[in-house]
Motif scaffolding. Structure first.
Motif, PDB file in Angstrom:
ATOM      1  N   ALA A 169       0.412  -1.238   0.422  1.00  0.00           N
ATOM      2  CA  ALA A 169       0.446  -0.133   0.456  1.00  0.00           C
ATOM      3  C   ALA A 169       1.013   1.207   0.121  1.00  0.00           C
ATOM      4  N   ASP A 170       0.433   2.432  -0.558  1.00  0.00           N
ATOM      5  CA  ASP A 170       1.326   3.436  -1.125  1.00  0.00           C
ATOM      6  C   ASP A 170       0.698   4.211   0.196  1.00  0.00           C
ATOM      7  N   ILE A 171      -1.047   3.975   0.379  1.00  0.00           N
ATOM      8  CA  ILE A 171      -1.582   5.257   1.215  1.00  0.00           C
ATOM      9  C   ILE A 171      -2.621   4.622   1.914  1.00  0.00           C
ATOM     10  N   ILE A 172      -2.963   5.009   3.092  1.00  0.00           N
ATOM     11  CA  ILE A 172      -3.934   3.957   3.858  1.00  0.00           C
ATOM     12  C   ILE A 172      -4.901   5.522   4.344  1.00  0.00           C
ATOM     13  N   VAL A 173      -5.981   4.880   4.294  1.00  0.00           N
ATOM     14  CA  VAL A 173      -7.239   5.945   4.151  1.00  0.00           C
ATOM     15  C   VAL A 173      -8.172   5.817   5.572  1.00  0.00           C
ATOM     16  N   ASN A 174      -7.252   6.771   6.476  1.00  0.00           N
ATOM     17  CA  ASN A 174      -8.311   6.166   7.761  1.00  0.00           C
ATOM     18  C   ASN A 174      -9.237   7.216   8.455  1.00  0.00           C
ATOM     19  N   ALA A 175     -10.768   6.764   7.938  1.00  0.00           N
ATOM     20  CA  ALA A 175     -11.938   6.619   8.115  1.00  0.00           C
ATOM     21  C   ALA A 175     -12.973   6.026   8.564  1.00  0.00           C
ATOM     22  N   VAL A 176     -12.025   5.818   9.712  1.00  0.00           N
ATOM     23  CA  VAL A 176     -12.876   4.579  10.810  1.00  0.00           C
ATOM     24  C   VAL A 176     -13.425   5.455  11.852  1.00  0.00           C
ATOM     25  N   CYS A 177     -14.627   5.510  12.034  1.00  0.00           N
ATOM     26  CA  CYS A 177     -15.185   6.431  13.231  1.00  0.00           C
ATOM     27  C   CYS A 177     -14.352   6.276  14.923  1.00  0.00           C
ATOM     28  N   GLY A 178     -14.437   6.756  15.753  1.00  0.00           N
ATOM     29  CA  GLY A 178     -14.531   7.212  17.027  1.00  0.00           C
ATOM     30  C   GLY A 178     -13.054   6.532  17.073  1.00  0.00           C
ATOM     31  N   PHE A 179     -12.902   6.242  18.181  1.00  0.00           N
ATOM     32  CA  PHE A 179     -11.497   5.922  19.036  1.00  0.00           C
ATOM     33  C   PHE A 179     -10.954   4.000  18.240  1.00  0.00           C
ATOM     34  N   ALA A 180     -12.215   3.360  17.618  1.00  0.00           N
ATOM     35  CA  ALA A 180     -11.743   2.635  17.142  1.00  0.00           C
ATOM     36  C   ALA A 180     -10.603   3.105  16.237  1.00  0.00           C
ATOM     37  N   GLY A 181     -10.585   4.225  15.511  1.00  0.00           N
ATOM     38  CA  GLY A 181      -9.326   4.627  14.339  1.00  0.00           C
ATOM     39  C   GLY A 181      -7.779   4.483  14.434  1.00  0.00           C
ATOM     40  N   THR A 182      -7.741   4.762  16.233  1.00  0.00           N
ATOM     41  CA  THR A 182      -6.575   4.846  17.115  1.00  0.00           C
ATOM     42  C   THR A 182      -5.218   3.543  16.543  1.00  0.00           C
ATOM     43  N   LEU A 183      -5.546   2.382  17.033  1.00  0.00           N
ATOM     44  CA  LEU A 183      -4.470   1.475  16.119  1.00  0.00           C
ATOM     45  C   LEU A 183      -4.042   1.208  14.926  1.00  0.00           C
ATOM     46  N   PRO A 184      -5.792   1.584  14.383  1.00  0.00           N
ATOM     47  CA  PRO A 184      -4.461   1.229  12.445  1.00  0.00           C
ATOM     48  C   PRO A 184      -3.858   2.272  12.181  1.00  0.00           C
ATOM     49  N   THR A 193       2.045   6.427   4.933  1.00  0.00           N
ATOM     50  CA  THR A 193       1.805   7.586   4.531  1.00  0.00           C
ATOM     51  C   THR A 193       0.229   7.555   5.212  1.00  0.00           C
ATOM     52  N   VAL A 194      -0.547   7.933   5.905  1.00  0.00           N
ATOM     53  CA  VAL A 194      -2.157   7.837   6.550  1.00  0.00           C
ATOM     54  C   VAL A 194      -2.783  10.002   5.971  1.00  0.00           C
ATOM     55  N   ALA A 195      -4.038   8.546   4.857  1.00  0.00           N
ATOM     56  CA  ALA A 195      -4.863   9.899   4.638  1.00  0.00           C
ATOM     57  C   ALA A 195      -5.834   9.509   6.007  1.00  0.00           C
ATOM     58  N   LEU A 196      -5.823  11.011   7.139  1.00  0.00           N
ATOM     59  CA  LEU A 196      -6.492  11.111   8.110  1.00  0.00           C
ATOM     60  C   LEU A 196      -7.495  11.536   7.922  1.00  0.00           C
ATOM     61  N   ALA A 197      -8.390  10.854   8.591  1.00  0.00           N
ATOM     62  CA  ALA A 197     -10.297  11.714   8.905  1.00  0.00           C
ATOM     63  C   ALA A 197     -10.604  11.287  10.089  1.00  0.00           C
ATOM     64  N   ASN A 198      -9.552  10.369  10.909  1.00  0.00           N
ATOM     65  CA  ASN A 198     -10.624   9.907  12.121  1.00  0.00           C
ATOM     66  C   ASN A 198      -9.405  10.916  13.062  1.00  0.00           C
ATOM     67  N   LYS A 199     -10.235  12.009  13.604  1.00  0.00           N
ATOM     68  CA  LYS A 199      -9.492  12.565  14.322  1.00  0.00           C
ATOM     69  C   LYS A 199      -9.696  12.261  15.988  1.00  0.00           C
ATOM     70  N   GLU A 200     -10.353  11.612  16.344  1.00  0.00           N
ATOM     71  CA  GLU A 200     -10.486  10.924  17.704  1.00  0.00           C
ATOM     72  C   GLU A 200      -8.938  10.329  18.305  1.00  0.00           C
ATOM     73  N   SER A 201      -8.804   9.588  17.167  1.00  0.00           N
ATOM     74  CA  SER A 201      -7.254   8.860  17.612  1.00  0.00           C
ATOM     75  C   SER A 201      -6.209  10.135  17.549  1.00  0.00           C
ATOM     76  N   ILE A 202      -6.331  10.704  17.036  1.00  0.00           N
ATOM     77  CA  ILE A 202      -5.247  12.391  17.399  1.00  0.00           C
ATOM     78  C   ILE A 202      -5.163  12.860  18.285  1.00  0.00           C
ATOM     79  N   VAL A 203      -6.495  13.201  19.026  1.00  0.00           N
ATOM     80  CA  VAL A 203      -7.075  13.772  20.476  1.00  0.00           C
ATOM     81  C   VAL A 203      -6.514  12.984  21.315  1.00  0.00           C
ATOM     82  N   CYS A 204      -6.976  11.686  21.100  1.00  0.00           N
ATOM     83  CA  CYS A 204      -6.419  10.174  22.496  1.00  0.00           C
ATOM     84  C   CYS A 204      -5.376   9.962  22.678  1.00  0.00           C
TER      85      CYS A 204
END
Ligand code: NDP
Ligand code: MG
Length: 382
Positions: free
Chosen positions: A91-106, A116-127
């Motif tokens: 994979a060249d890019i991982i799009v993380n569009a999981v919702c909520g805290f579940a997006g953290t481990l990915p 390279t992660v295209a990051l939509a999931n904001k809960e991971s960054i916050v937590c």
């Protein structure tokens, strides 16, 4: 543009579907090689038929027998599916569009794998900022998808980091921007989910109505761009045309404007640093209503003030803010608490967490434990 192999985590959600829309319009340069859903097998099956990915993941393993995959396709089941797909060698890019805290481990796993992660999931960054900062040392990088962070990411290219004064996040103000406290007190889920501009997933739509979404974005911006809370301002901008701005020390404010369509930020995260043509309707400033800016009313939207408090209160409080909001928001959607009670519950959880002196959240187990306790505190408030 270099050909890109893309994995979409959360493919059946609002951002996931729009990501596949972008890939569909650029098949000459983009290929979806992995799809991962939570539980929506029916839509996942349609996506598999159309995009023929080599790797498929499904978090709710109970639905496994309904997934239709062809020969040679690897099917990963269970809660770790997204985390496994996040590390795919090809994979060249991982799009993380999981919702909520579940997006953290990915996210953490992808960064450790140097992706390279295209990051939509904001809960991971916050937590999990300490874990993410550590994972970034492995050579991976984050390209933001959230429209405000994408705007800031783009605006920052206009000057030197040392000349930056502040970040200015815009907010639409949601469905209750002009409502009275009395009206908000009695608002139900149907009104709260009726966002005037953006068509999004349920959780983020409700978060826009309470402005917890903007609170999370204050912290997301602070962590993504390494800024103090005092240098992040929120501005109500009901038209959602200016997606955010940065101000430099000479007083110059640089803004990113565009149609209110997430596909612009999604596409840029996939093509960065290049830009390619897009299917999004171009912005015609002649046809737009006047662009207006207002100060947010923190009395009606305490989520803003609580976010600054969380940011300044050590690394456990952002987790408490997020988890208590997730718990209180679910209660509201289930008809078990009032609209304004969401912020009251979060404030209570934050106060209790400070009194109980929650542990330092620098490892995953500690984060999960704080998250669990904060949910309990938010539910406990009468
Ligand atoms: P949705 O609720 O629409 O979609 C969430 C996706 O995550 C679904 O595909 C869901 O699967 C999947 N999912 C849930 N749990 C898991 C899991 N454990 N493992 C793998 N996949 C899982 O959310 P949105 O698309 O609205 O939002 C996604 C993220 O992007 C959020 O963090 C949000 O804050 C952020 N964001 C969203 C914006 C928007 O416009 N929607 C704008 C900016 C940021 P299934 O449905 O199959 O159960
Ligand atoms: Mg946003």
């Amino acid at each position: 543009m270099k050909y890109k192999k893309i994995v979409v985590l959360g493919s059946t959600g609002s951002i996931g579907i729009q990501t596949l829309d972008v890939i569909r319009s650029h098949r000459d340069t983009m290929q979806c090689i992995g799809l991962c859903a939570g539980s929506n097998v029916e839509l996942l099956n349609r996506q598999i038929m159309e995009f023929c990915p080599k790797h498929v993941g499904l978090a709710e393993a109970g639905h496994a027998r309904e997934v239709i995959v062809g020969k040679g396709v690897s099917l990963i089941l269970g809660q770790s599916a997204a985390t496994e797909l996040a590390q795919l060698a090809e994979a060249d890019i991982i799009v993380n569009a999981v919702c909520g805290f579940a997006g953290t481990l990915p996210l953490v796993a992808a960064l450790h794998a140097g992706k390279t992660v295209a990051l939509a999931n904001k809960e991971s960054i916050v937590c999990a900022n300490p874990l993410i900062q550590n994972a970034l040392k492995s050579g991976g990088r984050i390209i933001p998808v959230d429209s405000e962070q994408s705007a800031i990411f783009q605006c920052l290219m206009a000057g030197r980091r040392s000349d930056l004064k502040k970040l200015i996040l815009t907010a639409s103000g949601g469905p209750f921007r002009t409502s009275t406290l009395e009206e908000m007190e009695h608002a139900g889920p149907e009104q709260a989910l009726n966002h005037p501009i953006w068509n999004m997933g349920k959780k983020i739509s409700l978060d826009s109505a309470t402005m917890f979404n903007k609170g999370l974005e204050i912290m997301e911006a602070a962590f993504l761009f390494d800024m103090e809370g005092g240098a992040i301002e929120v501005l109500l901008h009901p038209q959602s045309i200016v997606h955010s701005m940065v101000e430099f020390i000479d007083g110059s404010i640089i803004a990113q404007l565009g149609t209110a369509d997430m596909r612009t930020a999604i596409q840029y995260s996939l093509t960065y640093p290049e830009r390619i043509k897009s299917e999004v309707k171009p912005l015609s400033l002649f046809d737009e209503r006047p662009l207006t800016f207002e100060r947010p009313d923190v009395a009606r939207f305490p989520a803003i003030k609580l976010a600054y408090a969380a940011l300044n209160g050590g690394n456990a409080l952002p987790i408490v803010y997020n988890a208590a909001n997730e718990a209180a928001a679910s209660m509201f959607l289930a008809g078990k608490t009032g609209f304004l009670d969401i912020a009251r519950r979060v404030e209570y959880a934050m106060e209790r967490a400070q009194a109980l002196d929650f542990a330092n959240a620098d490892n995953y187990e500690a984060i999960v434990e704080i998250d669990r306790q904060a949910r309990r505190l938010a539910q406990e408030k009468v």
